[in-house]
Design a protein around this motif. Structure first.
Motif, PDB file in Angstrom:
ATOM      1  N   GLY A 124      72.771  48.048  67.202  1.00 24.27           N
ATOM      2  CA  GLY A 124      73.220  49.427  67.320  1.00 24.27           C
ATOM      3  C   GLY A 124      72.283  50.478  66.773  1.00 24.27           C
ATOM      4  O   GLY A 124      72.607  51.674  66.788  1.00 24.27           O
ATOM      5  N   LEU A 125      71.094  50.081  66.310  1.00 21.44           N
ATOM      6  CA  LEU A 125      70.149  51.052  65.766  1.00 21.44           C
ATOM      7  C   LEU A 125      69.369  51.731  66.887  1.00 21.44           C
ATOM      8  O   LEU A 125      69.067  51.119  67.918  1.00 21.44           O
ATOM      9  CB  LEU A 125      69.178  50.372  64.809  1.00 21.44           C
ATOM     10  N   SER A 126      69.026  52.972  66.668  1.00 24.58           N
ATOM     11  CA  SER A 126      68.226  53.708  67.649  1.00 24.58           C
ATOM     12  C   SER A 126      66.747  53.369  67.479  1.00 24.58           C
ATOM     13  O   SER A 126      66.310  52.886  66.422  1.00 24.58           O
ATOM     14  CB  SER A 126      68.420  55.209  67.466  1.00 24.58           C
ATOM     15  N   ASP A 127      65.971  53.633  68.526  1.00 24.43           N
ATOM     16  CA  ASP A 127      64.527  53.427  68.427  1.00 24.43           C
ATOM     17  C   ASP A 127      63.936  54.246  67.288  1.00 24.43           C
ATOM     18  O   ASP A 127      63.032  53.788  66.579  1.00 24.43           O
ATOM     19  CB  ASP A 127      63.851  53.812  69.740  1.00 24.43           C
ATOM     20  N   GLU A 128      64.448  55.458  67.095  1.00 24.88           N
ATOM     21  CA  GLU A 128      63.933  56.313  66.026  1.00 24.88           C
ATOM     22  C   GLU A 128      64.200  55.697  64.655  1.00 24.88           C
ATOM     23  O   GLU A 128      63.313  55.699  63.787  1.00 24.88           O
ATOM     24  CB  GLU A 128      64.575  57.691  66.108  1.00 24.88           C
ATOM     25  N   GLU A 129      65.392  55.163  64.456  1.00 24.31           N
ATOM     26  CA  GLU A 129      65.717  54.537  63.172  1.00 24.31           C
ATOM     27  C   GLU A 129      64.816  53.332  62.911  1.00 24.31           C
ATOM     28  O   GLU A 129      64.327  53.131  61.787  1.00 24.31           O
ATOM     29  CB  GLU A 129      67.176  54.095  63.161  1.00 24.31           C
ATOM     30  N   ILE A 130      64.604  52.537  63.945  1.00 25.56           N
ATOM     31  CA  ILE A 130      63.784  51.338  63.794  1.00 25.56           C
ATOM     32  C   ILE A 130      62.336  51.706  63.486  1.00 25.56           C
ATOM     33  O   ILE A 130      61.722  51.173  62.550  1.00 25.56           O
ATOM     34  CB  ILE A 130      63.870  50.469  65.066  1.00 25.56           C
ATOM     35  N   HIS A 131      61.779  52.630  64.248  1.00 21.54           N
ATOM     36  CA  HIS A 131      60.379  52.997  64.038  1.00 21.54           C
ATOM     37  C   HIS A 131      60.178  53.701  62.696  1.00 21.54           C
ATOM     38  O   HIS A 131      59.129  53.533  62.054  1.00 21.54           O
ATOM     39  CB  HIS A 131      59.888  53.866  65.194  1.00 21.54           C
ATOM     40  N   THR A 132      61.170  54.442  62.256  1.00 22.16           N
ATOM     41  CA  THR A 132      61.071  55.082  60.948  1.00 22.16           C
ATOM     42  C   THR A 132      60.990  54.040  59.845  1.00 22.16           C
ATOM     43  O   THR A 132      60.176  54.153  58.922  1.00 22.16           O
ATOM     44  CB  THR A 132      62.277  56.010  60.706  1.00 22.16           C
ATOM     45  N   ARG A 133      61.818  52.984  59.945  1.00 14.62           N
ATOM     46  CA  ARG A 133      61.787  51.940  58.929  1.00 14.62           C
ATOM     47  C   ARG A 133      60.449  51.193  58.964  1.00 14.62           C
ATOM     48  O   ARG A 133      59.888  50.866  57.911  1.00 14.62           O
ATOM     49  CB  ARG A 133      62.948  50.964  59.140  1.00 14.62           C
ATOM     50  N   ILE A 134      59.931  50.912  60.155  1.00 17.35           N
ATOM     51  CA  ILE A 134      58.632  50.231  60.260  1.00 17.35           C
ATOM     52  C   ILE A 134      57.535  51.078  59.644  1.00 17.35           C
ATOM     53  O   ILE A 134      56.688  50.586  58.877  1.00 17.35           O
ATOM     54  CB  ILE A 134      58.313  49.895  61.731  1.00 17.35           C
ATOM     55  N   ASP A 135      57.539  52.373  59.944  1.00 17.75           N
ATOM     56  CA  ASP A 135      56.536  53.271  59.363  1.00 17.75           C
ATOM     57  C   ASP A 135      56.657  53.316  57.841  1.00 17.75           C
ATOM     58  O   ASP A 135      55.641  53.341  57.120  1.00 17.75           O
ATOM     59  CB  ASP A 135      56.686  54.680  59.938  1.00 17.75           C
ATOM     60  N   GLN A 136      57.883  53.330  57.344  1.00 20.23           N
ATOM     61  CA  GLN A 136      58.089  53.339  55.896  1.00 20.23           C
ATOM     62  C   GLN A 136      57.521  52.073  55.261  1.00 20.23           C
ATOM     63  O   GLN A 136      56.857  52.134  54.217  1.00 20.23           O
ATOM     64  CB  GLN A 136      59.581  53.471  55.579  1.00 20.23           C
ATOM     65  N   ALA A 137      57.792  50.920  55.886  1.00 23.42           N
ATOM     66  CA  ALA A 137      57.279  49.655  55.350  1.00 23.42           C
ATOM     67  C   ALA A 137      55.754  49.658  55.336  1.00 23.42           C
ATOM     68  O   ALA A 137      55.122  49.230  54.359  1.00 23.42           O
ATOM     69  CB  ALA A 137      57.810  48.482  56.164  1.00 23.42           C
ATOM     70  N   TRP A 138      55.149  50.127  56.404  1.00 22.39           N
ATOM     71  CA  TRP A 138      53.688  50.174  56.466  1.00 22.39           C
ATOM     72  C   TRP A 138      53.116  51.064  55.362  1.00 22.39           C
ATOM     73  O   TRP A 138      52.220  50.667  54.622  1.00 22.39           O
ATOM     74  CB  TRP A 138      53.230  50.662  57.839  1.00 22.39           C
ATOM     75  N   HIS A 139      53.646  52.270  55.254  1.00 25.49           N
ATOM     76  CA  HIS A 139      53.080  53.221  54.298  1.00 25.49           C
ATOM     77  C   HIS A 139      53.354  52.800  52.847  1.00 25.49           C
ATOM     78  O   HIS A 139      52.510  53.020  51.965  1.00 25.49           O
ATOM     79  CB  HIS A 139      53.602  54.624  54.581  1.00 25.49           C
ATOM     80  N   MET A 140      54.497  52.174  52.595  1.00 29.76           N
ATOM     81  CA  MET A 140      54.772  51.732  51.235  1.00 29.76           C
ATOM     82  C   MET A 140      53.914  50.536  50.849  1.00 29.76           C
ATOM     83  O   MET A 140      53.258  50.527  49.799  1.00 29.76           O
ATOM     84  CB  MET A 140      56.255  51.395  51.082  1.00 29.76           C
ATOM     85  N   LEU A 141      53.899  49.495  51.689  1.00 30.03           N
ATOM     86  CA  LEU A 141      53.227  48.248  51.325  1.00 30.03           C
ATOM     87  C   LEU A 141      51.712  48.328  51.470  1.00 30.03           C
ATOM     88  O   LEU A 141      50.980  47.583  50.808  1.00 30.03           O
ATOM     89  CB  LEU A 141      53.779  47.093  52.159  1.00 30.03           C
ATOM     90  N   PHE A 142      51.224  49.245  52.307  1.00 24.73           N
ATOM     91  CA  PHE A 142      49.780  49.356  52.498  1.00 24.73           C
ATOM     92  C   PHE A 142      49.189  50.599  51.832  1.00 24.73           C
ATOM     93  O   PHE A 142      48.027  50.572  51.409  1.00 24.73           O
ATOM     94  CB  PHE A 142      49.441  49.342  53.990  1.00 24.73           C
ATOM     95  N   TYR A 143      49.961  51.667  51.719  1.00 22.19           N
ATOM     96  CA  TYR A 143      49.386  52.897  51.184  1.00 22.19           C
ATOM     97  C   TYR A 143      50.286  53.599  50.175  1.00 22.19           C
ATOM     98  O   TYR A 143      50.067  54.772  49.867  1.00 22.19           O
ATOM     99  CB  TYR A 143      49.044  53.860  52.339  1.00 22.19           C
TER     100      TYR A 143
END
Length: 398
Positions: free
Chosen positions: A24-43
């Motif tokens: 039930g998640l939107s594409d925006e919600e999913i991509h936001t979480r992926i971006d958050q994971a990338w920026h937190m764990l890498f930068y």
């Protein structure tokens, strides 16, 4: 909710399940979480968030924060995440650091990577852990497909094939270092060194979905890799407990738990990853219907313990062992397992995963990398990239 699995694996259909969207998640919600994971764990914050640390102009390492070292496992996971995220700069930095400091150009370990280094690059343990090479090889093949081959160490496909050659032909050199796959049992060994340490296996090192790709893409030994894929699928049937679905950290080639160190015979941190590997193999190749039964059995065991309540360490019959804190890495792997599940309880594991924050702090290395990979897998962003197809594409473009 409808069954998510295609009748054939994604390798053949090109269709990957998106369980986060189905939940039930939107594409925006999913991509936001992926971006958050990338920026937190890498930068993210040096002290509380990131595990990726750049070095100079062209290198970087993945830090095991809890232990203060750099491991081939983490470097290979970082490379895989980078190629899935289409981040060539980060991929190349990690690969350059691994080749500069972990790769053994000569001596008994020639062609292998040390499994443990200090952040300054010095080798802490000369032995190799085959899961590092396994994930590196596949990430390199994917890099060749996504970006094309470059020169030197950035000829990704040539580098992948060189590692594969070393993994299967070390015995020919008559040293104290042996093949990463046992020549008789056709299984990945725990550590490729002469003695007891190479006479058993780690169930979480088994990745038949990768071997299937190598059987098609490697420059040699293709029949071996095809056989190894089937052997690993059969091995999982032997080592998984018939009632709980739990697998041990380490196992004899016959499947029985293998005591080694403090927790070799138990379901613990290494073994958490078995659920992901089984699910990926089913999602990509759908070669063994037992994998659905196995996944449902495993998730039922944890579901009966209670979502939000189960701990992280057990005997494979389900008896808790020195119960530990609940681990985000296990939550992530159980969620990834949902890719191969036919039961509606899988949505409870998806919900628990989504409601679990991106890891920070002391354990963010292992928990964080497993979390990120589960996030990509559950959102159709962990894909097969074929270097053979890429070669055809680049030929047409030229």
């Amino acid at each position: 909710m409808a069954q998510s699995q295609p009748p054939q694996g994604a390798f053949f259909t090109g269709s990957y399940p998106n369980l986060l969207s189905e939940w039930g998640l939107s594409d925006e919600e999913i991509h936001t979480r992926i971006d958050q994971a990338w920026h937190m764990l890498f930068y993210g914050s040096d002290h509380t968030q990131r595990v990726y640390y750049p070095v100079g102009d062209d290198m970087a390492y993945i830090l095991d924060v809890n232990n203060g070292d750099v491991r081939s496992e983490g470097m290979s996971y970082g490379m895989m995440i980078a190629v899935q995220m289409d981040r060539q700069e980060e991929f190349n930095r990690l690969w350059n650091w691994a080749k500069t400091y972990m790769y053994r150009a000569d001596g008994p370990y020639a062609g292998y990577f040390s499994w443990q280094n200090a952040p300054d690059g010095s080798i802490m343990d000369s032995n190799s852990a085959p899961d590092g090479e396994t994930w590196m090889v596949t990430a390199l093949f994917f890099a060749a497909a996504r970006w094309g081959n470059g020169e030197g160490i950035y000829d990704y496909e040539a580098e992948a094939n060189a590692i594969l050659h070393a993994m299967l032909h070390k015995n020919e050199q008559n040293t104290n270092v042996v093949n990463m796959f046992h020549p008789e049992h056709r299984m990945v060994v725990f550590v490729p060194a002469i003695g007891a340490i190479s006479q058993f296996t780690d169930p979480s090192y088994h990745t038949p979905h990768f071997y299937e790709l190598w059987a098609r893409w490697a420059a040699q030994d293709n029949a071996f890799w095809a056989e190894a894929a089937q052997v690993s699928r059969e091995f999982w049937r032997l080592t998984a407990h018939p009632e709980t679905g739990l697998m041990p950290n380490y196992a004899h080639f016959t499947g029985e738990p293998r005591p080694w160190g403090d927790y070799g015979e138990f379901f613990y941190a290494d073994a958490w990853r078995c659920a992901m590997n089984v699910a990926l193999d089913y999602t990509w190749f759908a070669a063994d219907p037992w994998q659905v039964e196995q996944t449902d059995r495993l998730l039922t065991f944890f579901h009966n313990l209670g979502i939000g309540q189960y701990n992280s360490r057990f005997r494979i019959d389900g008896e808790p062992v020195n119960p530990q804190h609940r681990a985000t890495g296990l939550i992530a792997m159980n969620a990834a397992a949902a890719l191969a599940s036919s039961s509606d309880i899988r949505w409870d594991f998806i919900e628990e995963f989504w409601n679990t924050p991106i890891p920070t702090g002391q354990y963010r290395y292992y928990d964080g990398l497993l979390y990120f990979m589960a996030l990509l897998q559950l959102s159709v962003n962990f894909r097969i990239y074929s270097p053979a197809l890429s070669w055809l594409m680049f030929s047409v473009l030229k």
